[in-house]
Design a protein around this motif. Structure first.
Motif, PDB file in Angstrom:
ATOM      1  N   ILE A 116      31.855  16.817  42.779  1.00 37.80           N
ATOM      2  CA  ILE A 116      31.316  17.126  41.452  1.00 37.80           C
ATOM      3  C   ILE A 116      29.860  16.669  41.345  1.00 37.80           C
ATOM      4  O   ILE A 116      29.027  17.366  40.755  1.00 37.80           O
ATOM      5  N   THR A 117      29.543  15.538  41.944  1.00 35.12           N
ATOM      6  CA  THR A 117      28.158  15.055  41.953  1.00 35.12           C
ATOM      7  C   THR A 117      27.244  16.069  42.638  1.00 35.12           C
ATOM      8  O   THR A 117      26.142  16.352  42.149  1.00 35.12           O
ATOM      9  N   GLY A 118      27.697  16.636  43.746  1.00 37.81           N
ATOM     10  CA  GLY A 118      26.909  17.659  44.441  1.00 37.81           C
ATOM     11  C   GLY A 118      26.697  18.891  43.581  1.00 37.81           C
ATOM     12  O   GLY A 118      25.596  19.454  43.538  1.00 37.81           O
ATOM     13  N   ILE A 119      27.742  19.304  42.877  1.00 36.74           N
ATOM     14  CA  ILE A 119      27.636  20.469  41.990  1.00 36.74           C
ATOM     15  C   ILE A 119      26.649  20.185  40.858  1.00 36.74           C
ATOM     16  O   ILE A 119      25.781  21.003  40.550  1.00 36.74           O
ATOM     17  N   VAL A 120      26.773  19.008  40.265  1.00 44.27           N
ATOM     18  CA  VAL A 120      25.874  18.632  39.173  1.00 44.27           C
ATOM     19  C   VAL A 120      24.426  18.560  39.673  1.00 44.27           C
ATOM     20  O   VAL A 120      23.501  19.012  38.987  1.00 44.27           O
ATOM     21  N   VAL A 171      31.189  30.856  45.202  1.00 42.44           N
ATOM     22  CA  VAL A 171      30.322  29.945  45.968  1.00 42.44           C
ATOM     23  C   VAL A 171      29.492  30.728  46.984  1.00 42.44           C
ATOM     24  O   VAL A 171      28.288  30.487  47.132  1.00 42.44           O
ATOM     25  N   ILE A 172      30.115  31.679  47.653  1.00 45.93           N
ATOM     26  CA  ILE A 172      29.381  32.514  48.616  1.00 45.93           C
ATOM     27  C   ILE A 172      28.306  33.320  47.894  1.00 45.93           C
ATOM     28  O   ILE A 172      27.166  33.412  48.364  1.00 45.93           O
ATOM     29  N   ALA A 173      28.633  33.871  46.727  1.00 39.69           N
ATOM     30  CA  ALA A 173      27.645  34.617  45.932  1.00 39.69           C
ATOM     31  C   ALA A 173      26.497  33.694  45.512  1.00 39.69           C
ATOM     32  O   ALA A 173      25.329  34.087  45.570  1.00 39.69           O
ATOM     33  N   LEU A 174      26.820  32.476  45.126  1.00 36.84           N
ATOM     34  CA  LEU A 174      25.812  31.489  44.734  1.00 36.84           C
ATOM     35  C   LEU A 174      24.862  31.186  45.892  1.00 36.84           C
ATOM     36  O   LEU A 174      23.643  31.188  45.721  1.00 36.84           O
ATOM     37  N   ILE A 175      25.433  30.944  47.058  1.00 33.13           N
ATOM     38  CA  ILE A 175      24.627  30.630  48.239  1.00 33.13           C
ATOM     39  C   ILE A 175      23.747  31.811  48.627  1.00 33.13           C
ATOM     40  O   ILE A 175      22.544  31.643  48.875  1.00 33.13           O
ATOM     41  N   LEU A 176      24.331  33.002  48.681  1.00 36.83           N
ATOM     42  CA  LEU A 176      23.552  34.184  49.061  1.00 36.83           C
ATOM     43  C   LEU A 176      22.444  34.471  48.045  1.00 36.83           C
ATOM     44  O   LEU A 176      21.311  34.780  48.430  1.00 36.83           O
ATOM     45  N   ASN A 177      22.749  34.372  46.764  1.00 43.47           N
ATOM     46  CA  ASN A 177      21.734  34.580  45.731  1.00 43.47           C
ATOM     47  C   ASN A 177      20.615  33.548  45.872  1.00 43.47           C
ATOM     48  O   ASN A 177      19.437  33.882  45.772  1.00 43.47           O
ATOM     49  N   GLY A 178      20.999  32.308  46.134  1.00 41.48           N
ATOM     50  CA  GLY A 178      20.007  31.243  46.300  1.00 41.48           C
ATOM     51  C   GLY A 178      19.112  31.452  47.505  1.00 41.48           C
ATOM     52  O   GLY A 178      17.893  31.313  47.417  1.00 41.48           O
ATOM     53  N   ILE A 196      21.579  34.495  36.607  1.00 46.00           N
ATOM     54  CA  ILE A 196      22.710  34.790  37.495  1.00 46.00           C
ATOM     55  C   ILE A 196      23.181  33.505  38.167  1.00 46.00           C
ATOM     56  O   ILE A 196      24.390  33.215  38.198  1.00 46.00           O
ATOM     57  N   GLN A 197      22.254  32.734  38.705  1.00 45.96           N
ATOM     58  CA  GLN A 197      22.609  31.498  39.407  1.00 45.96           C
ATOM     59  C   GLN A 197      23.300  30.515  38.468  1.00 45.96           C
ATOM     60  O   GLN A 197      24.323  29.920  38.825  1.00 45.96           O
ATOM     61  N   LEU A 198      22.770  30.348  37.283  1.00 44.73           N
ATOM     62  CA  LEU A 198      23.368  29.418  36.324  1.00 44.73           C
ATOM     63  C   LEU A 198      24.744  29.897  35.850  1.00 44.73           C
ATOM     64  O   LEU A 198      25.646  29.087  35.639  1.00 44.73           O
ATOM     65  N   THR A 199      24.923  31.197  35.718  1.00 49.36           N
ATOM     66  CA  THR A 199      26.235  31.747  35.360  1.00 49.36           C
ATOM     67  C   THR A 199      27.246  31.489  36.476  1.00 49.36           C
ATOM     68  O   THR A 199      28.397  31.117  36.209  1.00 49.36           O
ATOM     69  N   LEU A 200      26.823  31.655  37.719  1.00 46.70           N
ATOM     70  CA  LEU A 200      27.714  31.374  38.850  1.00 46.70           C
ATOM     71  C   LEU A 200      28.123  29.901  38.863  1.00 46.70           C
ATOM     72  O   LEU A 200      29.297  29.577  39.068  1.00 46.70           O
ATOM     73  N   PHE A 201      27.166  29.008  38.621  1.00 54.27           N
ATOM     74  CA  PHE A 201      27.510  27.581  38.538  1.00 54.27           C
ATOM     75  C   PHE A 201      28.519  27.331  37.436  1.00 54.27           C
ATOM     76  O   PHE A 201      29.503  26.608  37.632  1.00 54.27           O
ATOM     77  N   PHE A 202      28.292  27.907  36.270  1.00 53.09           N
ATOM     78  CA  PHE A 202      29.209  27.718  35.156  1.00 53.09           C
ATOM     79  C   PHE A 202      30.622  28.186  35.516  1.00 53.09           C
ATOM     80  O   PHE A 202      31.604  27.486  35.259  1.00 53.09           O
TER      81      PHE A 202
END
Length: 160
Positions: A13-17, A93-100, A139-145
């Motif tokens: 969770i710390t890593g996600i935050v 998570v894969i979408a988050l990484i690829l978008n990033g 998009i990135q913030l929505t994926l995190f949420f």
């Protein structure tokens, strides 16, 4: 075993935050950058080195998430893979990484390079970058949420 699970989960969770928080700060800096740029304010150039540093926090959070995620997966002996919510989380998570990597990282580098190369007239050279990054952050913030939401709903019902 329970204590190890809780420590790994706290680190996860710390890593996600760390990643989500840094992305939010990067987004706010991006918005401030364009406010300064649109006003012709030279403080815009002072934000470039700051924006370049955010990647370190993103990478640290990503490494933390990956290592603790693998450890949690092993702790569950892979049984978590049978859970549909986990598969959805992995896709997000894969979408988050690829978008990033493909959008955020590339466009961020391109923006910094273009601003420094065309200091006096960078606005006309950065229109497409600005548009791309203006889509990237929401998009990135929505994926995190969504990742956090799915994780919190399902983790609560699990036990080791």
């Amino acid at each position: 075993m329970y204590l190890i699970f809780r420590i790994l989960l706290a680190l996860h969770i710390t890593g996600i935050v760390m990643m989500a928080g840094t992305t939010m700060i990067d987004y706010l800096t991006f918005k401030t950058f364009w406010q300064f740029a649109d006003a012709g304010d030279n403080r815009v150039f002072g934000l470039i080195p700051l924006m370049a540093r955010y990647g370190t926090f993103i990478k640290t959070g990503a490494v933390t998430i990956i290592l603790t995620g693998i450890a949690l997966f092993v702790l569950y002996k892979g049984a978590i893979w049978a859970q549909p919510w986990f598969k959805v989380k992995i896709v997000l998570v894969i979408a988050l990484i690829l978008n990033g990597l493909l959008i955020g990282n590339r466009q961020g580098h391109k923006l910094r390079e273009t601003v420094m190369a065309h200091a006096t007239d960078f606005l006309q050279h950065t229109v497409s970058i600005r548009e791309s990054m203006s889509r990237f952050y929401p998009i990135q913030l929505t994926l995190f949420f969504l990742i956090i939401l799915i994780s919190m709903i399902r983790i609560k019902s699990m036990s080791v």
